[in-house]
Design a protein around this motif. Structure first.
Motif, PDB file in Angstrom:
ATOM      1  N   ALA A 195       2.470   1.571  -3.499  1.00 17.37           N
ATOM      2  CA  ALA A 195       1.420   1.859  -4.480  1.00 17.37           C
ATOM      3  C   ALA A 195       1.043   3.335  -4.458  1.00 17.37           C
ATOM      4  O   ALA A 195       0.980   4.007  -5.493  1.00 17.37           O
ATOM      5  CB  ALA A 195       0.195   0.996  -4.195  1.00 17.37           C
ATOM      6  N   GLU A 196       0.796   3.840  -3.266  1.00 16.00           N
ATOM      7  CA  GLU A 196       0.359   5.235  -3.133  1.00 16.00           C
ATOM      8  C   GLU A 196       1.454   6.201  -3.591  1.00 16.00           C
ATOM      9  O   GLU A 196       1.189   7.176  -4.299  1.00 16.00           O
ATOM     10  CB  GLU A 196      -0.002   5.486  -1.658  1.00 16.00           C
TER      11      GLU A 196
ATOM     12  N   ILE B 136      -6.632  -0.923  -5.545  1.00 19.03           N
ATOM     13  CA  ILE B 136      -5.551  -1.445  -4.711  1.00 19.03           C
ATOM     14  C   ILE B 136      -4.207  -1.055  -5.325  1.00 19.03           C
ATOM     15  O   ILE B 136      -3.278  -0.635  -4.627  1.00 19.03           O
ATOM     16  CB  ILE B 136      -5.647  -2.984  -4.592  1.00 19.03           C
ATOM     17  N   LEU B 137      -4.106  -1.164  -6.649  1.00 18.17           N
ATOM     18  CA  LEU B 137      -2.846  -0.846  -7.326  1.00 18.17           C
ATOM     19  C   LEU B 137      -2.548   0.654  -7.294  1.00 18.17           C
ATOM     20  O   LEU B 137      -1.384   1.053  -7.344  1.00 18.17           O
ATOM     21  CB  LEU B 137      -2.880  -1.351  -8.771  1.00 18.17           C
ATOM     22  N   SER B 138      -3.580   1.493  -7.230  1.00 15.62           N
ATOM     23  CA  SER B 138      -3.334   2.937  -7.157  1.00 15.62           C
ATOM     24  C   SER B 138      -2.973   3.361  -5.742  1.00 15.62           C
ATOM     25  O   SER B 138      -2.547   4.487  -5.522  1.00 15.62           O
ATOM     26  CB  SER B 138      -4.572   3.715  -7.613  1.00 15.62           C
ATOM     27  N   GLY B 139      -3.172   2.459  -4.772  1.00 22.87           N
ATOM     28  CA  GLY B 139      -2.865   2.800  -3.390  1.00 22.87           C
ATOM     29  C   GLY B 139      -4.012   3.508  -2.695  1.00 22.87           C
ATOM     30  O   GLY B 139      -3.940   3.808  -1.504  1.00 22.87           O
ATOM     31  N   ARG B 140      -5.083   3.786  -3.441  1.00 20.60           N
ATOM     32  CA  ARG B 140      -6.237   4.486  -2.847  1.00 20.60           C
ATOM     33  C   ARG B 140      -6.873   3.649  -1.750  1.00 20.60           C
ATOM     34  O   ARG B 140      -7.229   4.147  -0.684  1.00 20.60           O
ATOM     35  CB  ARG B 140      -7.265   4.761  -3.951  1.00 20.60           C
ATOM     36  N   THR B 141      -7.026   2.362  -2.020  1.00 18.04           N
ATOM     37  CA  THR B 141      -7.562   1.437  -1.029  1.00 18.04           C
ATOM     38  C   THR B 141      -6.432   0.521  -0.587  1.00 18.04           C
ATOM     39  O   THR B 141      -5.702  -0.022  -1.416  1.00 18.04           O
ATOM     40  CB  THR B 141      -8.704   0.594  -1.649  1.00 18.04           C
ATOM     41  N   LYS B 142      -6.274   0.368   0.734  1.00 18.64           N
ATOM     42  CA  LYS B 142      -5.255  -0.547   1.251  1.00 18.64           C
ATOM     43  C   LYS B 142      -5.904  -1.907   1.470  1.00 18.64           C
ATOM     44  O   LYS B 142      -6.881  -2.000   2.218  1.00 18.64           O
ATOM     45  CB  LYS B 142      -4.673  -0.017   2.568  1.00 18.64           C
TER      46      LYS B 142
ATOM     47  N   GLY C  93       0.821  -1.211   0.000  1.00 15.18           N
ATOM     48  CA  GLY C  93       0.000   0.000   0.000  1.00 15.18           C
ATOM     49  C   GLY C  93       0.852   1.257   0.000  1.00 15.18           C
ATOM     50  O   GLY C  93       0.538   2.234  -0.686  1.00 15.18           O
TER      51      GLY C  93
ATOM     52  N   THR D 261       1.947   6.173  -7.487  1.00 12.79           N
ATOM     53  CA  THR D 261       0.876   6.933  -8.148  1.00 12.79           C
ATOM     54  C   THR D 261       1.163   8.428  -8.048  1.00 12.79           C
ATOM     55  O   THR D 261       1.006   9.169  -9.021  1.00 12.79           O
ATOM     56  CB  THR D 261      -0.483   6.614  -7.495  1.00 12.79           C
TER      57      THR D 261
END
Lengths: 248, 248
Positions: free
Chosen positions: A32-33, B18-24, A29, A36
């Motif tokens: 990933a964040e 998940i891949l964008s890191g928006r949701t962990k 996580g 981005t």
């Protein structure tokens, strides 16, 4: 419209302890964040055990498919730390004690008796790799071609990640705008949202429900690399929501 | 020694968010820990975007390689929810509105006007699948062959997971015993630990450091399917630690 540059990445998490559930991963996580935010698109993540064949295969596939591959875990001094050797094997290069890495470990272990064979394992670096500084426990990570090898301990991983980022190329950022559905359930706007998605090519629209144990909250996220396009699509989503019949 | 049965699994997490890191992600660690507890070995995890080709390929590879494949995410009513169709494609079977699933949705949406086309998408189930009950929002998960398809929202995923578990075969549990290194750094015991690992075939020994910002704590974890073997290996690790020279 300005030219867009795509830079892609994958993460390979290495470690039995993640697959057994004993350790809960905190690195995916975080990376990933961050990726981005700097304009690198994370496209795939894999978690594999401490097994040479599994690691080598995953490293070859992922480093071949994406601009960068980030690995976490398996670079300590114990027998189950086999990442560096697997990376060398995957890349088809040799590996040995690296004098620069040995020097870093000497700073941490000035007494020669303390710098034993096991600790020297942490100075085994594939030929041709650049080192990544580890300000916490000194044993470095490394970058070999497009493969970035980092520790699994989150604080060390994060320090290594920040140290390596300036060396990486980044692409056009994927901008995002979140729109709250205003209490409307997904089923009430799904059809309208699908129509907006169809009308806006080059924009990625997702709908993300969360449930607090009592009710759902839905966020619609619009993503695009072009700011004007993003704004237009987000306005279309809001107009679609505003045009729905009142809720019962 | 009693006969051991191996049952293996993979998880496929589906979702751009998940891949964008928006949701962990909170599902991997939950499923991993639970599978270990019931005697199913989690061997691999992949996270892929909401992209048909990526999903279909990963489903084929992972369902072919392991006893079970668990997927999370992508089974809602919006256009980006494409998991059910991808599973049908990967398995080479048709997909349509399933009368049992439609009946479940009718309970939640008794007014026919509310059960619109988008919501009916959640009743699209591949031919031959068994449904998995969803006590929270009714739209079911399903099990097709060895593929178990669940929601991405953690509370719903957990409910589906508990509902499907009794249908799965489980293997001989991998037992684990943790041994604290007593403040000893990994480099001090790595060589001795490697020797213990070599002496105990069929036992998996790992060393897991954590760092609290000031110092490292190390846990040695011994894992085996045989209780007697586990105990012997754990005792050998403890004896090795006790035999080390006093710390400076």
């Amino acid at each position: 419209m300005s030219e867009t540059t795509l830079v892609t990445a994958a993460i390979l998490v290495i470690g039995d302890e993640i697959l057994s559930g004993r350790t809960k991963d905190k690195n995916i996580g975080y990376i990933a964040e961050y990726l981005t935010a700097v304009g690198i698109d994370l496209r795939e993540v894999r978690i594999v055990p401490d097994d040479e064949d599994e690691i080598v295969t995953a490293v070859r596939v992922l480093s071949g498919r994406y601009t960068y591959l980030f690995t976490t875990g398996g670079i300590g001094p114990t027998h189950d730390d086999i990442t560096a050797d697997c990376i060398a094997k995957a890349a088809g290069v040799g590996i040995d004690h690296d004098p620069r890495a040995v020097a870093m470990l000497r700073e941490r272990f000035p007494n020669p008796a303390d710098l034993n064979e096991a600790r020297l394992r942490m100075a085994r670096i594939p030929f041709g790799a650049e080192l990544i500084d580890n300000p916490i426990s000194r044993a470095p990570g490394f970058m070999l071609g497009n493969i970035i090898v980092m520790a699994g301990v989150p604080s060390i991983m994060q320090a290594m990640f920040e140290n390596v980022l300036p060396r990486l190329k980044t692409g056009t950022k994927l901008l995002a705008q979140s729109i709250d559905s205003g209490g409307r359930p997904e089923g009430a706007y799904a059809s309208g949202l699908g129509a907006v998605q169809k009308a806006f090519e080059g924009v990625i629209i997702g709908s993300y429900p969360s449930f607090d144990g009592k009710r759902f909250q839905n966020q619609i996220v619009v993503r695009a690399r072009d700011e004007v396009l993003l704004k237009a699509a987000a306005e279309a989503v809001q107009a679609m929501l505003d045009g729905l019949p009142p809720q019962a």
